[in-house]
Design a protein around this motif. Structure first.
Motif, short mmCIF file in Angstrom:
data_model
loop_
_atom_site.label_atom_id
_atom_site.label_comp_id
_atom_site.label_asym_id
_atom_site.label_seq_id
_atom_site.Cartn_x
_atom_site.Cartn_y
_atom_site.Cartn_z
N ALA A 118 35.13 8.02 11.98
CA ALA A 118 36.11 8.13 10.90
C ALA A 118 35.73 8.78 9.69
O ALA A 118 36.37 9.43 8.61
N TYR A 119 34.31 8.49 9.27
CA TYR A 119 33.85 9.12 8.22
C TYR A 119 33.07 10.37 8.33
O TYR A 119 32.23 10.74 7.75
N HIS B 269 32.55 -0.50 17.56
CA HIS B 269 32.95 -0.34 16.26
C HIS B 269 32.12 0.34 15.12
O HIS B 269 32.76 1.17 14.55
N ARG B 270 31.01 0.25 15.48
CA ARG B 270 30.00 1.31 14.47
C ARG B 270 30.38 2.74 14.48
O ARG B 270 30.68 3.55 13.79
N ARG B 271 30.32 3.28 15.96
CA ARG B 271 30.65 4.75 16.15
C ARG B 271 31.95 4.95 15.80
O ARG B 271 32.33 6.10 14.86
N LEU B 272 32.90 3.92 15.91
CA LEU B 272 34.36 4.57 15.63
C LEU B 272 34.50 4.66 14.08
O LEU B 272 35.25 5.44 13.55
N PRO C 74 36.93 -4.57 14.18
CA PRO C 74 36.79 -3.19 14.51
C PRO C 74 38.12 -2.54 14.44
O PRO C 74 39.40 -3.11 14.50
N PRO C 75 38.04 -1.26 14.23
CA PRO C 75 39.29 -0.69 13.95
C PRO C 75 40.26 -0.60 15.36
O PRO C 75 39.83 -0.06 16.40
N SER D 259 22.59 0.45 11.19
CA SER D 259 22.66 -0.20 12.79
C SER D 259 22.33 -1.43 12.58
O SER D 259 22.60 -2.32 13.48
N SER D 260 21.54 -2.04 11.42
CA SER D 260 21.10 -3.48 11.20
C SER D 260 22.51 -4.26 11.21
O SER D 260 22.36 -5.59 11.31
#
Length: 352
Positions: free
Chosen positions: A26-27, A19-22, A296-297, A36-37
């Motif tokens: 995208a940005y 989720h975070r990496r995607l 998640p995307p 990361s929190s």
């Protein structure tokens, strides 16, 4: 997005959505990445089924009991999931997303090629970030017919995360009104004019709770009213930071489960095999955000299953009941910028 396959499964796989990496990818044309929190989870200790605490709530007919097949499917994919990157424990983040969201009805877009800032002008002067190639309407989805003249004739991918009626949100609203959100009845959802926004190449992904009442209504009533037929339904399993289930699979269906359901559908007039390869996904895995209902995307996974027009480089996407923005998406919701609050992001680093 990562497809996980085992040696014994050649035509089936699990989809791992980081989720975070995607979102950070995208940005990538800006200076922001999610903190990361927001993705720090510890797995709850699992108890043998016979030792699980009995619910004090009123008993109800079991909706779905986890079986050994589901447990084995998860275990075999967790065994081939890459070891998570070790990160230092992140500093707890103030729960900015629980602050009152006061933006009026408005719409906007960013086609600048860069991530932009939007100052709300409210009492807190909240700053929101707007990714490139994103369009949004801070608007009640229940009034979607009023927006139809401003939307594209149809979309290649539509993601819907309905505010299903559930006891958890009702309890939240009793404690603190602003923590809850307006919920819709199944009949209200069925009236949304999705049939006017799809074509025979569209895929529609609908998030659903684990309530069999809602799932049955979705399949039997809501999808037909949207002129859709079901292609696949799959569980999204939520993982802790160290890639374990966030909680046990409960035999008691009144207890919280570590998964939610995703339904994927297409136009009733699509050819018989349209989207069939989506069915190869046995389950979805990801480390969720600590923010309630921050999904998640899905585009990184579903893009390959959409048949685009020959002259089309990228899919046109729509998200309803959205709470954050994505490139290539038109996003609509009463809290459409809620999770674009700049305080949830940090300066970009090479490690996304």
């Amino acid at each position: 997005m990562l497809k996980l396959q085992t040696k014994t499964e050649t035509d089936r796989f699990a989809v791992f959505l980081d989720h975070r990496r995607l979102i950070n990818e995208a940005y990538s044309n800006g200076d922001y990445q999610l903190k990361s929190s927001l993705f720090q989870f510890e797995a709850k200790r699992s108890q043998p089924l016979g030792e699980q605490k009995k619910s004090k709530k009123r008993k109800r007919v079991p909706e779905e009991i986890p079986d050994e097949t589901n447990s084995h499917a998860i275990e075999k994919y967790l065994a081939v999931l890459p070891t998570p990157v070790t990160r230092e424990t992140a500093t707890p983040l103030p729960r900015y997303w629980e602050a009152p969201y006061t933006l009026p009805q408005l719409h906007g877009a960013n086609q600048s090629g860069l991530v932009q800032q939007f100052l709300s002008g409210d009492e807190a002067n909240t700053s929101y970030i707007i990714p490139d190639n994103a369009r949004f309407y801070n608007h009640n989805v229940d009034h979607l017919p009023a927006l139809l003249p401003q939307l594209l004739p149809s979309y290649d991918l539509i993601v819907v995360d309905p505010p299903w009626r559930n006891k958890y949100i009702r309890r939240l609203k009793r404690v603190k009104q602003e923590l809850g959100y307006s919920m819709l009845d199944n009949d209200q959802l069925a009236l949304l004019p999705l049939a006017k926004l799809i074509n025979t190449r569209s895929l529609v992904a609908i998030w659903c709770t684990n309530s069999m009442q809602h799932q049955t209504a979705l399949e039997a009533h809501i999808l037909p009213s949207w002129n859709l037929r079901l292609v696949h339904k799959v569980r999204w399993y939520k993982l802790s930071t160290d890639h374990q289930l966030v909680g046990p699979l409960n035999a008691d269906p009144t207890q919280k489960q570590p998964f939610e359901m995703l339904f994927v559908a297409c136009h009733t007039d699509s050819h018989g095999n349209y989207g069939k390869d989506v069915q190869k996904a046995e389950l979805i895995l990801s480390v969720p955000s600590i923010v309630h209902s921050h999904k998640p995307p899905l585009l990184p996974w579903l893009r390959e299953h959409i048949e685009l027009d020959l002259n089309q480089a990228h899919p046109n996407c729509l998200e309803l009941f959205a709470r954050y923005l994505q490139p290539q998406f038109t996003s609509i919701g009463l809290e459409v910028l809620k999770l674009m609050d700049e305080r949830l992001y940090e300066a970009r680093t090479d490690n996304i």
